[in-house]
Design a protein around this motif. Sequence first.
Motif, PDB file in Angstrom:
ATOM      1  N   LEU A 176       1.717   9.094  14.646  1.00  0.00           N
ATOM      2  CA  LEU A 176       0.417   8.331  14.229  1.00  0.00           C
ATOM      3  C   LEU A 176      -0.436   9.241  13.092  1.00  0.00           C
ATOM      4  CD1 LEU A 176      -1.288   5.911  14.938  1.00  0.00           C
ATOM      5  CD2 LEU A 176      -2.461   7.429  16.718  1.00  0.00           C
ATOM      6  N   THR A 177      -0.571  10.518  13.479  1.00  0.00           N
ATOM      7  CA  THR A 177      -1.159  11.479  12.734  1.00  0.00           C
ATOM      8  C   THR A 177      -0.708  11.426  11.222  1.00  0.00           C
ATOM      9  OG1 THR A 177      -1.606  12.900  14.580  1.00  0.00           O
ATOM     10  CG2 THR A 177      -2.056  13.777  12.387  1.00  0.00           C
ATOM     11  N   ILE A 178       0.900  11.401  11.006  1.00  0.00           N
ATOM     12  CA  ILE A 178       1.542  11.318   9.872  1.00  0.00           C
ATOM     13  C   ILE A 178       1.203  10.036   9.194  1.00  0.00           C
ATOM     14  CG2 ILE A 178       3.854  11.138   8.564  1.00  0.00           C
ATOM     15  CD1 ILE A 178       4.559  13.125  10.758  1.00  0.00           C
ATOM     16  N   GLY A 179       1.340   8.968  10.038  1.00  0.00           N
ATOM     17  CA  GLY A 179       0.998   7.507   9.134  1.00  0.00           C
ATOM     18  C   GLY A 179      -0.376   7.208   8.642  1.00  0.00           C
ATOM     19  N   ILE A 180      -1.190   7.651   9.533  1.00  0.00           N
ATOM     20  CA  ILE A 180      -2.750   7.769   9.045  1.00  0.00           C
ATOM     21  C   ILE A 180      -3.061   8.554   8.044  1.00  0.00           C
ATOM     22  CG2 ILE A 180      -5.218   7.823   9.768  1.00  0.00           C
ATOM     23  CD1 ILE A 180      -4.423   6.686  12.323  1.00  0.00           C
ATOM     24  N   THR A 181      -2.532   9.843   8.045  1.00  0.00           N
ATOM     25  CA  THR A 181      -2.755  10.695   6.886  1.00  0.00           C
ATOM     26  C   THR A 181      -2.028  10.167   5.735  1.00  0.00           C
ATOM     27  OG1 THR A 181      -2.507  12.515   8.343  1.00  0.00           O
ATOM     28  CG2 THR A 181      -2.017  13.145   6.028  1.00  0.00           C
ATOM     29  N   VAL A 182      -0.972   9.783   5.710  1.00  0.00           N
ATOM     30  CA  VAL A 182      -0.335   9.121   4.452  1.00  0.00           C
ATOM     31  C   VAL A 182      -1.237   8.000   3.811  1.00  0.00           C
ATOM     32  CG1 VAL A 182       1.634   7.769   3.541  1.00  0.00           C
ATOM     33  CG2 VAL A 182       1.955   9.723   5.002  1.00  0.00           C
ATOM     34  N   PHE A 183      -1.834   7.104   4.769  1.00  0.00           N
ATOM     35  CA  PHE A 183      -2.291   5.855   4.315  1.00  0.00           C
ATOM     36  C   PHE A 183      -3.869   6.686   3.660  1.00  0.00           C
ATOM     37  CE2 PHE A 183      -6.052   3.396   5.177  1.00  0.00           C
ATOM     38  CZ  PHE A 183      -5.688   2.071   4.767  1.00  0.00           C
ATOM     39  N   LEU A 184      -4.423   7.438   4.267  1.00  0.00           N
ATOM     40  CA  LEU A 184      -5.702   7.880   3.642  1.00  0.00           C
ATOM     41  C   LEU A 184      -5.553   8.826   2.400  1.00  0.00           C
ATOM     42  CD1 LEU A 184      -7.487   9.006   6.900  1.00  0.00           C
ATOM     43  CD2 LEU A 184      -8.169   7.259   5.665  1.00  0.00           C
ATOM     44  N   ALA A 185      -4.472   9.280   2.463  1.00  0.00           N
ATOM     45  CA  ALA A 185      -4.005  10.307   1.332  1.00  0.00           C
ATOM     46  C   ALA A 185      -3.882   9.481  -0.033  1.00  0.00           C
ATOM     47  CB  ALA A 185      -3.029  11.222   1.494  1.00  0.00           C
ATOM     48  N   ALA A 186      -3.159   8.327   0.090  1.00  0.00           N
ATOM     49  CA  ALA A 186      -2.633   7.575  -1.005  1.00  0.00           C
ATOM     50  C   ALA A 186      -3.753   6.654  -1.251  1.00  0.00           C
ATOM     51  CB  ALA A 186      -1.583   6.551  -0.568  1.00  0.00           C
ATOM     52  N   LEU A 187      -4.705   6.260  -0.215  1.00  0.00           N
ATOM     53  CA  LEU A 187      -6.049   5.377  -0.819  1.00  0.00           C
ATOM     54  C   LEU A 187      -7.080   6.245  -1.353  1.00  0.00           C
ATOM     55  CD1 LEU A 187      -7.278   2.778  -0.217  1.00  0.00           C
ATOM     56  CD2 LEU A 187      -8.184   3.574   1.976  1.00  0.00           C
ATOM     57  N   PHE A 188      -7.192   7.618  -1.214  1.00  0.00           N
ATOM     58  CA  PHE A 188      -8.106   8.544  -1.650  1.00  0.00           C
ATOM     59  C   PHE A 188      -7.733   8.988  -3.109  1.00  0.00           C
ATOM     60  CE2 PHE A 188      -9.947  10.157   2.221  1.00  0.00           C
ATOM     61  CZ  PHE A 188     -10.916   9.125   2.468  1.00  0.00           C
ATOM     62  N   ILE A 189      -6.172   9.088  -3.331  1.00  0.00           N
ATOM     63  CA  ILE A 189      -5.872   9.356  -4.509  1.00  0.00           C
ATOM     64  C   ILE A 189      -5.950   8.176  -5.587  1.00  0.00           C
ATOM     65  CG2 ILE A 189      -3.755   9.675  -5.910  1.00  0.00           C
ATOM     66  CD1 ILE A 189      -2.370  11.100  -3.642  1.00  0.00           C
ATOM     67  N   ASN A 190      -5.966   6.950  -5.042  1.00  0.00           N
ATOM     68  CA  ASN A 190      -6.114   5.870  -5.844  1.00  0.00           C
ATOM     69  C   ASN A 190      -7.760   5.882  -6.260  1.00  0.00           C
ATOM     70  OD1 ASN A 190      -3.973   4.335  -6.560  1.00  0.00           O
ATOM     71  ND2 ASN A 190      -3.963   2.902  -4.601  1.00  0.00           N
ATOM     72  N   TRP A 191      -8.399   5.951  -5.094  1.00  0.00           N
ATOM     73  CA  TRP A 191      -9.961   6.145  -5.577  1.00  0.00           C
ATOM     74  C   TRP A 191     -10.388   6.955  -6.540  1.00  0.00           C
ATOM     75  CZ3 TRP A 191     -14.165   8.010  -1.422  1.00  0.00           C
ATOM     76  CH2 TRP A 191     -15.356   7.738  -1.863  1.00  0.00           C
ATOM     77  N   PHE A 192      -9.806   8.456  -6.277  1.00  0.00           N
ATOM     78  CA  PHE A 192     -10.247   9.450  -7.252  1.00  0.00           C
ATOM     79  C   PHE A 192      -9.902   9.316  -8.397  1.00  0.00           C
ATOM     80  CE2 PHE A 192     -10.259  12.364  -3.420  1.00  0.00           C
ATOM     81  CZ  PHE A 192     -11.290  11.932  -2.801  1.00  0.00           C
ATOM     82  N   SER A 193      -8.633   8.616  -8.686  1.00  0.00           N
ATOM     83  CA  SER A 193      -8.189   8.334 -10.122  1.00  0.00           C
ATOM     84  C   SER A 193      -8.610   7.177 -10.686  1.00  0.00           C
ATOM     85  CB  SER A 193      -6.453   8.026  -9.995  1.00  0.00           C
ATOM     86  OG  SER A 193      -5.788   8.903  -9.173  1.00  0.00           O
TER      87      SER A 193
END
Length: 248
Positions: A176-193
Motif C-alpha cells: 500500500l505504501t509503494i502504491g500510494i508513493t508511486v501515485f503521488l510521485a507521478a502526480l507531483f512530477i506532472n505538476w512540477f513539470s
Amino acid sequence: MEYCITFYSSNSALEKKFIISFIIILSIFISVSLVALIVPEEIRLIFNGVAILIISFLPIMFKERIKSVSVDFEHLTERYSLLVILFFGESIVTVTKTINLTSIHITSFFYFLIIIALFSIYSLIHTKGIEKNRQTGGLILIHMHYFVILSIGFVSILLEENIHQEINNAVFSIFLTIGITVFLAALFINWFSYSTNQITAKFMIMISVLLCLFYMNNLLIENMDIYLGMDMILLWLIFGAVYRELKE
C-alpha cells in the motif's frame, strides 16, 4: 493508415519527422504483437508485455522530434483526466463491494476515504496546478499518467484483497505504501513539470514531513485500523497542503 494520410498531406518537414517516428513505433509494436500470436503459449505473455512497453515508452527515443511539434495540451490533459476518473470510479466500486451492510467495519470506511483523498489530490492538481495552454509535446504527462493509472488499480486491488483477508497485514502495508508513493510521485512530477506557478520551499518541506510521517506510520504501527486511519488523515493533510500552495 491515418499516419500515412497525414504524412502525405502535410507540408511541414517537422510534422513529417514527427509522423515517421510514430509510424516506426507502431510498426515495431505490430510486429512484436504478430510474433506473440505464433509463439508458444508459455511465452506469449512475455511478447505481449514487451509490445505494451514498446508502444508506451519507445516515444522517449524520439522526444526531440516530439518536442518540436506541440500538441493540443489542454485536449491531452482532458483525455487523460477522463481516463483517471474512470479508474477512480472502478476503485470506488471495488471498495463498496467490500462493505457488508449488516456489519460495516471501520476499515472499509478508511478505505473509502483514502480513495477519495487520492482522487481529490489528483483533481486539485489537474484543475489548478497544471498550465493547460503550454506549448509542449506532453511526453512527461503521458508517461506519468501510466504510473498514476497503474497505482490506482494497484491500491484498489490491495484494499479488496485485504478486506477478504487474502494477504497478511505486513505485506499489505508495504505494498500500500509503494502504491500510494508511486501515485503521488507521478502526480507531483506532472505538476512540477507543467506548473502554473513556482513551487515554494515551504511547501516542499511540509510535503516531506507529511510523507515521512506516512512512511513511519505504515512501517511502525501494526494495528491496521490505526495506521489506515492515520494514512487517511495524512493524505487529507497532503491535500490541504496542495490546496494552500495553489491558492497562494
